[in-house]
Structure formats: C-alpha cells, structure tokens
Design a protein around this motif. Structure first.
Motif, PDB file in Angstrom:
ATOM      1  N   MET A  53       0.834  -1.203   0.000  1.00 59.18           N
ATOM      2  CA  MET A  53       0.000   0.000   0.000  1.00 59.18           C
ATOM      3  C   MET A  53       0.872   1.258   0.000  1.00 59.18           C
ATOM      4  O   MET A  53       0.570   2.232  -0.699  1.00 59.18           O
ATOM      5  N   GLU A  54       1.958   1.242   0.752  1.00 64.46           N
ATOM      6  CA  GLU A  54       2.863   2.393   0.769  1.00 64.46           C
ATOM      7  C   GLU A  54       3.524   2.584  -0.593  1.00 64.46           C
ATOM      8  O   GLU A  54       3.686   3.714  -1.064  1.00 64.46           O
ATOM      9  N   GLN A  55       3.884   1.477  -1.271  1.00 61.84           N
ATOM     10  CA  GLN A  55       4.475   1.561  -2.609  1.00 61.84           C
ATOM     11  C   GLN A  55       3.464   2.143  -3.598  1.00 61.84           C
ATOM     12  O   GLN A  55       3.814   2.996  -4.417  1.00 61.84           O
ATOM     13  N   GLN A  56       2.208   1.703  -3.519  1.00 62.19           N
ATOM     14  CA  GLN A  56       1.178   2.245  -4.412  1.00 62.19           C
ATOM     15  C   GLN A  56       0.967   3.731  -4.157  1.00 62.19           C
ATOM     16  O   GLN A  56       0.803   4.514  -5.100  1.00 62.19           O
ATOM     17  N   LYS A  57       0.966   4.120  -2.895  1.00 64.72           N
ATOM     18  CA  LYS A  57       0.799   5.534  -2.548  1.00 64.72           C
ATOM     19  C   LYS A  57       1.957   6.355  -3.104  1.00 64.72           C
ATOM     20  O   LYS A  57       1.760   7.451  -3.645  1.00 64.72           O
ATOM     21  N   LYS A  58       3.170   5.828  -2.996  1.00 64.58           N
ATOM     22  CA  LYS A  58       4.348   6.522  -3.513  1.00 64.58           C
ATOM     23  C   LYS A  58       4.272   6.652  -5.039  1.00 64.58           C
ATOM     24  O   LYS A  58       4.552   7.721  -5.594  1.00 64.58           O
ATOM     25  N   GLU A  59       3.873   5.566  -5.727  1.00 64.98           N
ATOM     26  CA  GLU A  59       3.747   5.605  -7.183  1.00 64.98           C
ATOM     27  C   GLU A  59       2.670   6.602  -7.608  1.00 64.98           C
ATOM     28  O   GLU A  59       2.845   7.326  -8.592  1.00 64.98           O
ATOM     29  N   GLU A  60       1.568   6.647  -6.875  1.00 65.53           N
ATOM     30  CA  GLU A  60       0.502   7.593  -7.199  1.00 65.53           C
ATOM     31  C   GLU A  60       0.989   9.030  -7.006  1.00 65.53           C
ATOM     32  O   GLU A  60       0.727   9.896  -7.841  1.00 65.53           O
ATOM     33  N   PHE A  61       1.730   9.279  -5.933  1.00 62.57           N
ATOM     34  CA  PHE A  61       2.273  10.611  -5.699  1.00 62.57           C
ATOM     35  C   PHE A  61       3.221  11.008  -6.822  1.00 62.57           C
ATOM     36  O   PHE A  61       3.159  12.143  -7.328  1.00 62.57           O
ATOM     37  N   GLU A  62       4.095  10.082  -7.249  1.00 67.81           N
ATOM     38  CA  GLU A  62       5.030  10.375  -8.338  1.00 67.81           C
ATOM     39  C   GLU A  62       4.291  10.620  -9.647  1.00 67.81           C
ATOM     40  O   GLU A  62       4.687  11.491 -10.433  1.00 67.81           O
ATOM     41  N   LYS A  63       3.210   9.877  -9.886  1.00 70.13           N
ATOM     42  CA  LYS A  63       2.428  10.079 -11.110  1.00 70.13           C
ATOM     43  C   LYS A  63       1.850  11.493 -11.148  1.00 70.13           C
ATOM     44  O   LYS A  63       1.973  12.201 -12.148  1.00 70.13           O
ATOM     45  N   TYR A  64       1.242  11.907 -10.036  1.00 65.76           N
ATOM     46  CA  TYR A  64       0.653  13.240 -10.011  1.00 65.76           C
ATOM     47  C   TYR A  64       1.728  14.325 -10.024  1.00 65.76           C
ATOM     48  O   TYR A  64       1.490  15.412 -10.556  1.00 65.76           O
ATOM     49  N   GLN A  65       2.890  14.024  -9.497  1.00 62.20           N
ATOM     50  CA  GLN A  65       4.011  14.973  -9.579  1.00 62.20           C
ATOM     51  C   GLN A  65       4.418  15.164 -11.039  1.00 62.20           C
ATOM     52  O   GLN A  65       4.661  16.284 -11.483  1.00 62.20           O
ATOM     53  N   ARG A  66       4.480  14.052 -11.799  1.00 56.30           N
ATOM     54  CA  ARG A  66       4.792  14.152 -13.241  1.00 56.30           C
ATOM     55  C   ARG A  66       3.713  14.957 -13.958  1.00 56.30           C
ATOM     56  O   ARG A  66       4.004  15.756 -14.845  1.00 56.30           O
ATOM     57  N   TYR A  67       2.453  14.739 -13.588  1.00 52.50           N
ATOM     58  CA  TYR A  67       1.365  15.484 -14.206  1.00 52.50           C
ATOM     59  C   TYR A  67       1.516  16.982 -13.943  1.00 52.50           C
ATOM     60  O   TYR A  67       1.288  17.794 -14.839  1.00 52.50           O
ATOM     61  N   ARG A  68       1.896  17.343 -12.722  1.00 46.84           N
ATOM     62  CA  ARG A  68       2.055  18.759 -12.389  1.00 46.84           C
ATOM     63  C   ARG A  68       3.212  19.387 -13.149  1.00 46.84           C
ATOM     64  O   ARG A  68       3.172  20.565 -13.500  1.00 46.84           O
ATOM     65  N   GLU A  69       4.269  18.609 -13.408  1.00 47.26           N
ATOM     66  CA  GLU A  69       5.444  19.145 -14.085  1.00 47.26           C
ATOM     67  C   GLU A  69       5.251  19.231 -15.602  1.00 47.26           C
ATOM     68  O   GLU A  69       5.948  19.976 -16.263  1.00 47.26           O
ATOM     69  N   ASP A  70       4.312  18.464 -16.165  1.00 46.10           N
ATOM     70  CA  ASP A  70       4.089  18.451 -17.610  1.00 46.10           C
ATOM     71  C   ASP A  70       3.281  19.684 -18.013  1.00 46.10           C
ATOM     72  O   ASP A  70       2.145  19.850 -17.574  1.00 46.10           O
TER      73      ASP A  70
END
Length: 147
Positions: A53-70
C-alpha cells in the motif's frame, strides 16, 4: 523387554490423573505453537500488505508529480484539429494553412474523379445521338499550398 514384561516400578504406577494432565499439557502446548505460527504468518502478511500500500501511494504521488510538471497536461480541452467548429474557419498559423490545403486537395481529387467519370460515361467529344459537340467538364485548378 518383551511384551509380557513390565518393570516393577511400572506395575505400581497408578498416577493416571498425572498422565492425563501431561497429555492435556502436551495438547495445549501444540495448540499454542499452531496459534503462534498462524499469528506470525498473519504478521508477515500484514507487513507485506502495508508495504504494498505504501508503494502504491508513492507511485501515485510520483504520477501526479509528473502530471504537475508536464506543461501540456492541463491543456486537454484543446482541439486536435486546427479548425474551429463554431465559426467554421481554419485556425491562423501553419497548422490551419496545412489543413486548408489538405481539404482543398480532397476537393480537387473529387472534382477530377467526377470529370473522368463524366468523360468515360458520355463517350468523349460529342453526343452520338444528336451528333452535337458534347458538354465538356472543365478541369479544376490544382490547389496551391500557402505556407
């Protein structure tokens, strides 16, 4: 020893209550071991679940971080074609000019097909029934690309 032989001390061992107590203690100890093994398995499984669950949360955070940077991520409402369907006009710029040229090419090829079909179906230069000169369809002008 043989089957029929029993030591003297064993003949006088009359502690059946103690024997039953030891059997119950052994059964209780076995049940405790089984319970402890199951508990340990559940702890390991729960730790793995939390790590996942922590890994999924981290991956989701990184995904939205990429979205914010694009920079293009928030521009999803931009049309894919350089054409405004409300005003029915091509957009200004190279993309709009290219699309207008491609649309003119489509119309040009359609007019050429119509001319060729007309000439093939009407037998050429004159009307064979009346002998008069046939109606000629003019060749359309080829579109010019304006860059």
């Amino acid at each position: 020893g043989t089957v029929g032989f029993m030591p003297e001390a064993g003949r006088f061992d009359t502690d059946t209550v103690g024997e039953e107590w030891r059997k119950r203690q052994a059964a209780n100890e076995r049940a405790k071991q089984i319970y402890e093994a199951k508990r340990q398995q559940n702890v390991v499984r729960e730790e793995e679940r939390w790590a996942m669950m922590e890994q999924q949360k981290k991956e989701e955070f990184e995904k939205y971080q990429r979205y914010r940077e694009d920079p293009l991520m928030g521009k999803k409402n931009v049309g894919s074609m350089p054409f405004d369907p409300v005003t029915l006009r091509y957009n200004d710029g190279a993309d709009g000019a290219r699309m207008a040229y491609e649309d003119e090419q489509i119309r040009y090829r359609a007019a050429l097909r119509a001319k060729n079909i007309h000439e093939k179906s009407n037998g050429g230069e004159f009307n064979p029934v009346t002998g008069e000169a046939g109606l000629r369809v003019p060749t359309p002008p080829k579109p010019v690309h304006q860059a």
